[in-house]
Scaffold this active site. Structure first.
Site, PDB file in Angstrom:
ATOM      1  N   HIS A  46      57.745  61.108  96.161  1.00 33.84           N
ATOM      2  CA  HIS A  46      58.039  62.536  95.959  1.00 33.84           C
ATOM      3  C   HIS A  46      57.143  63.108  94.860  1.00 33.84           C
ATOM      4  CE1 HIS A  46      60.990  65.990  95.329  1.00 33.84           C
ATOM      5  NE2 HIS A  46      60.275  66.015  94.204  1.00 33.84           N
ATOM      6  N   GLU A  47      57.158  62.485  93.691  1.00 29.67           N
ATOM      7  CA  GLU A  47      56.344  62.999  92.586  1.00 29.67           C
ATOM      8  C   GLU A  47      54.855  62.891  92.898  1.00 29.67           C
ATOM      9  OE1 GLU A  47      57.619  64.720  90.313  1.00 29.67           O
ATOM     10  OE2 GLU A  47      59.715  64.208  90.717  1.00 29.67           O
TER      11      GLU A  47
ATOM     12  N   HIS B 255      53.712  65.929  94.697  1.00 29.50           N
ATOM     13  CA  HIS B 255      53.317  67.021  93.805  1.00 29.50           C
ATOM     14  C   HIS B 255      51.861  66.834  93.359  1.00 29.50           C
ATOM     15  CE1 HIS B 255      57.056  69.168  93.330  1.00 29.50           C
ATOM     16  NE2 HIS B 255      57.716  68.115  92.863  1.00 29.50           N
TER      17      HIS B 255
ATOM     18  N   HIS C  55      49.453  67.711  96.070  1.00 21.56           N
ATOM     19  CA  HIS C  55      49.371  69.172  96.168  1.00 21.56           C
ATOM     20  C   HIS C  55      48.300  69.690  95.200  1.00 21.56           C
ATOM     21  CE1 HIS C  55      51.987  73.119  96.471  1.00 21.56           C
ATOM     22  NE2 HIS C  55      50.773  73.271  96.956  1.00 21.56           N
TER      23      HIS C  55
END
Length: 722
Positions: A513-514, A517, A520
Site C-alpha cells: 500500500h505505502e 504511494h 504514484h
C-alpha cells in the site's frame, strides 16, 4: 507533500493548486523553450537572495542533489526555517508588487519558484519531527509550527497578490490560455478564496488567529500521542506470552532488553499490540494490553488530548462560519471527489449495515467456540481460532513466507512488471541518511533514472506510529527536470543479530500500500509541483489497489518464499487464503468505518462538543456500534484528524478510494492477466502520471470506460451487492 501541492487552509505552509502548462505564450516554438522563457520571466521578478543558513542551500551531490542529513541538527533546522520564512516573504512581496501587468509567467510561475529554500528546510523538518521526534526537534516544532502557519496566512491574505492571481484566472479565455493553464489559474484563485483571501481585514485577522491557534494545537496533540505510545506493558514471565509466535516473542524480549526491563515488553503501538491480542492465551493480559492501547491520550494525565480536541473542533467551526460554510466538513470537502458530506455519508451507510450484520455472524461463531461473551480484547484472538476451525488456516503458517526483505523485493518486482520501474540498492554512504536504519535505492523507469527511494522500517522512541509515505522532492519540469526523492516509513520491531523479520499478511499488504504511494510519486509527469497533489479521497486509490498483488502467483512464486526452506507458498495454502479472503471483514470494516463515521459526525456539528469522550460514546450509539469492537482510531489518539487538517472530515477517503481500487482490480482480473500490460500502461499514464492536470473522475472514466462500480467493493468485502 510539498508546499505547492496542498493548500492547507490556515496551515503552516501555502500551496497552490496548479496544472501542467507550457506557459502563457500562444506562439510557436517547442514546449521546452516556452518553459524556459516562462521560467526566465518568473525568475526576473524574484529578488536576488543568497541564503545564509546551511540547511537552506541547494542540495548537492549525485542524483540531482540529496538532503544533507549528516549535517542536520535541531539548531541548524530552526535557523533555516526562520531565515527561509524571511526569504519567502521577500519573494512574495516582489510578485505582489510587480508593476508589470499580471501574466501567467510573472505571477503563477513565479509563485511556483517562491520559497524553494524554505521547501528544502521544510522537507527536513517533516522527517526530523516524524521519524526522529527527540526533545530538541519537538522544541523546534512547538516554536516554528505557529510561525509557519502565520507565514502561510500572510501569503493567502496578500491582497495585491490575490488581485494578480484573480486577474490571470478571470482573463484566461481572453488571454487564450490553454485548458491546463486555465485550470492552474482558476484552481489557484479558488484556493485563495477558500482560505480567506476575499475576507475583509478584520476577517483576515480573525482567521489568522484561528489558524495559529490550530497550528499550536496540532503540534501539542501529536507530541502527547507519541509520548503515550512510547510506553509499554511488561510481561514478567513466559506464561504471559504463551501462544505468541516465536518471532513476536523474540521481538517482545528485544523490546524489553532495549528498555532495561526484565521479561517481555509489549510496546504501546499497533505493530506490537495487534499480534499480542491475536495470539496471547492469557485473557487478563490481553485486556491489560488492549486497555492501555485504546486509552492512549485518554488517561486524564499530562498526555490527555481531550481538551486539545475540544479546542480544535471549536476553532474549526469558527473558521467554517467565518468563511461562509455551515460546518468544517462542508468547507474541507470543497475540493474533493465526493464534494459534500452527504455524498460521503451515502457511501458509508451503504457499507455500514452489511458490515454490522457480518459482525453479528462473526461474534456468534466466536461465542460458540469461546463459551462466553466476546469482549473487544477477545475479538482478534477468537477470530484466529475460528479461522483455523473454518478454513484450517493459521496466520502463523503464513509469516514464514513474508520475510521483510523478501516482501520488499516482491514489491519491486510488481513495479517492474506493471510499470517498468527498477530499484537498485545503493552502497551505504553513497548518500547521507538521517538514521543508520535507512536504506536507499536508485529508481529507474525503463532504464531512465527518475529518483531515489528511501526506506525507514523500524520503530524507535520518538518516531510517530503507523506507516506512511512522503517525498523530500517531487517531480517537476517547469524550471528544469527535477527528479523524485520518495520514502516509505514503517514501525516493525527490529530483530537482534541476524534474525529474520517475519511479518503478517496484513503487514505485507500495508507495505505494498505505502509502496503504491511511492509509485504514484515516481510515475509523475507533471510540469508544476502543485500537481503532485490529488484530492484527499483519490490519493489512497493508487496505494490501495497495489495491495492486491501481494498474493498474485508470480509474486508468491518468485519472492514470498519460506525463509528457511526457500520454497514458494504451496497452492494448497494459497487456496486456504483465498477461501478465507472475506473472513473477519465485519470486524475490519466496522473498526475502520466507525472511525470514519464519527469523524464526519464530529465535523458536521454546528455546536462543537466540549466533552469529547461523551460525544464519541453518543455518536457510536447513534450508529449502533457493536459492543465487541472498538474504533480503529479513537478520537483521543486520532492522528489523522488532529495533527493537521489533512484527513479531518476525510477519513471516509479510504472507502471512497476503495470503490475505484476494487473496480480496477476487477478490470485486471477480468482480463485474465493481473499484469495485463495494456491495462497497466494506461493505469500508469492516466491514473498515476497525470497528477491533478485533469479532473480525476474524468480520468477514471478515460481509464475504465465508465464510472467505478460500488458493487466491486461490496464483492471484495464479501457483502451482498444488491
Amino acid at each position: 507533500m510539498h508546499r505547492r501541492q496542498l493548500l492547507v487552509a490556515g496551515g503552516s505552509l501555502l500551496a497552490l493548486s496548479a496544472c501542467a502548462s507550457n506557459g502563457m505564450s500562444m506562439g510557436g516554438g517547442s514546449p521546452g523553450a516556452t518553459l524556459e522563457a516562462d521560467a526566465a520571466a518568473a525568475r526576473a521578478v524574484l529578488p536576488a537572495q543568497t541564503p545564509r543558513a546551511e540547511l537552506l542551500q541547494a542540495w548537492t551531490g549525485p542524483y540531482g542533489g540529496t538532503p544533507p542529513w549528516d549535517r542536520v541538527t535541531a539548531a541548524k533546522l530552526r535557523e533555516a526555517l526562520l531565515e527561509g520564512i524571511e526569504l519567502q516573504r521577500a519573494e512574495i512581496q516582489a510578485i505582489a508588487n510587480n508593476p508589470a501587468p499580471p501574466t501567467f509567467a510573472n505571477t503563477l510561475v513565479a509563485l511556483q519558484m517562491a520559497g524553494e529554500p524554505l521547501d528544502r528546510a521544510g522537507s527536513i523538518y517533516g522527517v526530523m519531527t516524524s521519524n526522529i521526534g527527540s526533545d530538541d526537534y519537538n522544541a523546534v516544532d512547538t516554536e516554528l509550527s505557529p510561525l509557519l502557519s502565520a507565514a502561510g496566512d500572510e501569503i493567502t491574505f496578500n491582497e495585491k497578490l490575490f488581485v494578480r492571481i484573480k486577474a490571470v484566472a478571470d482573463g484566461a479565455a481572453a488571454a487564450g490560455l490553454t485548458a491546463e493553464q486555465t485550470r492552474l489559474a482558476e484552481r489557484s484563485r479558488d484556493a485563495f478564496v477558500r482560505n480567506g483571501a476575499a475576507l475583509n481585514p478584520a476577517g483576515k485577522a480573525e482567521l489568522g488567529r484561528i489558524n495559529t491557534a490550530l497550528a499550536n494545537a496540532f503540534t501539542a496533540f501529536s507530541q502527547k500521542v507519541v509520548a503515550d505510545e512510547n510506553t509499554w506493558t511488561v510481561i514478567p514471565n513466559e506464561a504471559g506470552v504463551a501462544g505468541l509466535p516465536d518471532s513476536n516473542k523474540a521481538a517482545a524480549a528485544a523490546a524489553a532488553r532495549s528498555r532495561n526491563v526484565e521479561g517481555w515488553a509489549i510496546v504501546n503501538t499497533r505493530s506490537s499490540v495487534d499480534p499480542f491480542l491475536s495470539f496471547a492465551d492469557d485473557r487478563g493480559l490481553r485486556e491489560v494490553v488492549w486497555r492501555k492501547f485504546v486509552n492512549r491520550g485518554d488517561n486524564g494525565d499530562a498526555n490527555d488530548t481531550n481538551a486539545i480536541i475540544a479546542e480544535i473542533v471549536k476553532l474549526r467551526q469558527e473558521r467554517a462560519r467565518l468563511l461562509g460554510f455551515g460546518n468544517h466538513a462542508e468547507w474541507r470537502m470543497q475540493d474533493t471527489m465526493a464534494k459534500t458530506p452527504q455524498a460521503a455519508m451515502d457511501l458509508m451507510n451503504r457499507v455500514w449495515a452489511p458490515a454490522k450484520a457480518r459482525v453479528a455472524e462473526e461474534v456468534a461463531d466466536m461465542r460458540a467456540l469461546a463459551g462466553h461473551d466476546i469482549e473487544p480484547w477477545d475479538y482478534l484472538y477468537y477470530a484466529e481460532k475460528v479461522r483455523k476451525q473454518k478454513y484450517d488456516l493459521d496466520q502463523n503458517e503464513l509469516k514464514p513466507y513474508f520475510e521483510l526483505n523478501n516482501v520488499r523485493a516482491g514489491s519491486f518486482e510488481m513495479a517492474r512488471r506493471l510499470y517498468g520501474f527498477t530499484f537498485e540498492k545503493l552502497a551505504p554512504g553513497t548518500v547521507s541518511v538521517f538514521h543508520p536504519d535507512v536504506t536507499v535505492y536508485e529508481v529507474k523507469d525503463a532504464g531512465r533514472p527518475v529518483g531515489l527511494y528511501y526506506t525507514d522500517d523500524y520503530a524507535r522512541a520518538g518516531k510517530r506510529s503507523g506507516a506512511w509515505m512522503t517525498t523530500y522532492r517531487s517531480h517537476s519540469t517547469y524550471d528544469g527536470d527535477k527528479n523524485t526523492l520518495g520514502s516509505n516509513n514503517n514501525n516493525f520491531i527490529k530483530a537482534e543479530g541476524a534474525e529474520p523479520i517475519l511479518i503478517s499478511l496484513d503487514d505485507a499488504e500495508t507495505m505494498f500500500h505505502e509502496f503504491g504511494h511511492a509509485l504514484h510519486a515516481f510515475s509523475s509527469k507533471v510540469t508544476y509541483p502543485a500537481l503532485g497533489g490529488t484530492p484527499r479521497d483519490y490519493v489512497e486509490y493508487p496505494s490501495q489497489v497495489h495491495e492486491h498483488w501481494v498474493l498474485s502467483r508470480p509474486i508468491l512464486d518468485g519472492y514470498m518464499k519460506h525463509y528457511r526452506t526457500g520454497e514458494p507458498m504451496p497452492q494448497a495454502l494459497v487456496d486456504k487464503i483465498e477461501a478465507a479472503a472475506t473472513f473477519n471483514q465485519g470486524y475490519a470494516t466496522v473498526s475502520y468505518l466507525s472511525s470514519a463515521l464519527v469523524d464526519m459526525d464530529l465535523h458536521t456539528q454546528t455546536t462543537p462538543p466540549t466533552d469529547i469522550d461523551a460525544f464519541e460514546r453518543e455518536s457510536l450509539a447513534r450508529y449502533g456500534m457493536p459492543k465487541e469492537i472498538v474504533m480503529r482510531h479513537r478520537l483521543p489518539q486520532f492522528n489523522h484528524l488532529f495533527t493537521s487538517d489533512s484527513y479531518s472530515a476525510g477519513y471516509y477517503s479510504y472507502l471512497w478510494s476503495e470503490v475505484m481500487d476494487a473496480d480496477t482490480w476487477a478490470y485486471f482480473e477480468e482480463s485474465g492477466d493481473v499484469f495485463n500490460p495494456d491495462i497497466a500502461s494506461r493505469y500508469k499514464a492516466i491514473i498515476l502520471a497525470e497528477g491533478n492536470t485533469t479532473d480525476r473522475a474524468e480520468a477514471y472514466r478515460r481509464f475504465r470506460g465508465r464510472d467505478p462500480d460500488v458493487s466491486a467493493l461490496l464483492k471484495v468485502r464479501g457483502f451482498p451487492t444488491s
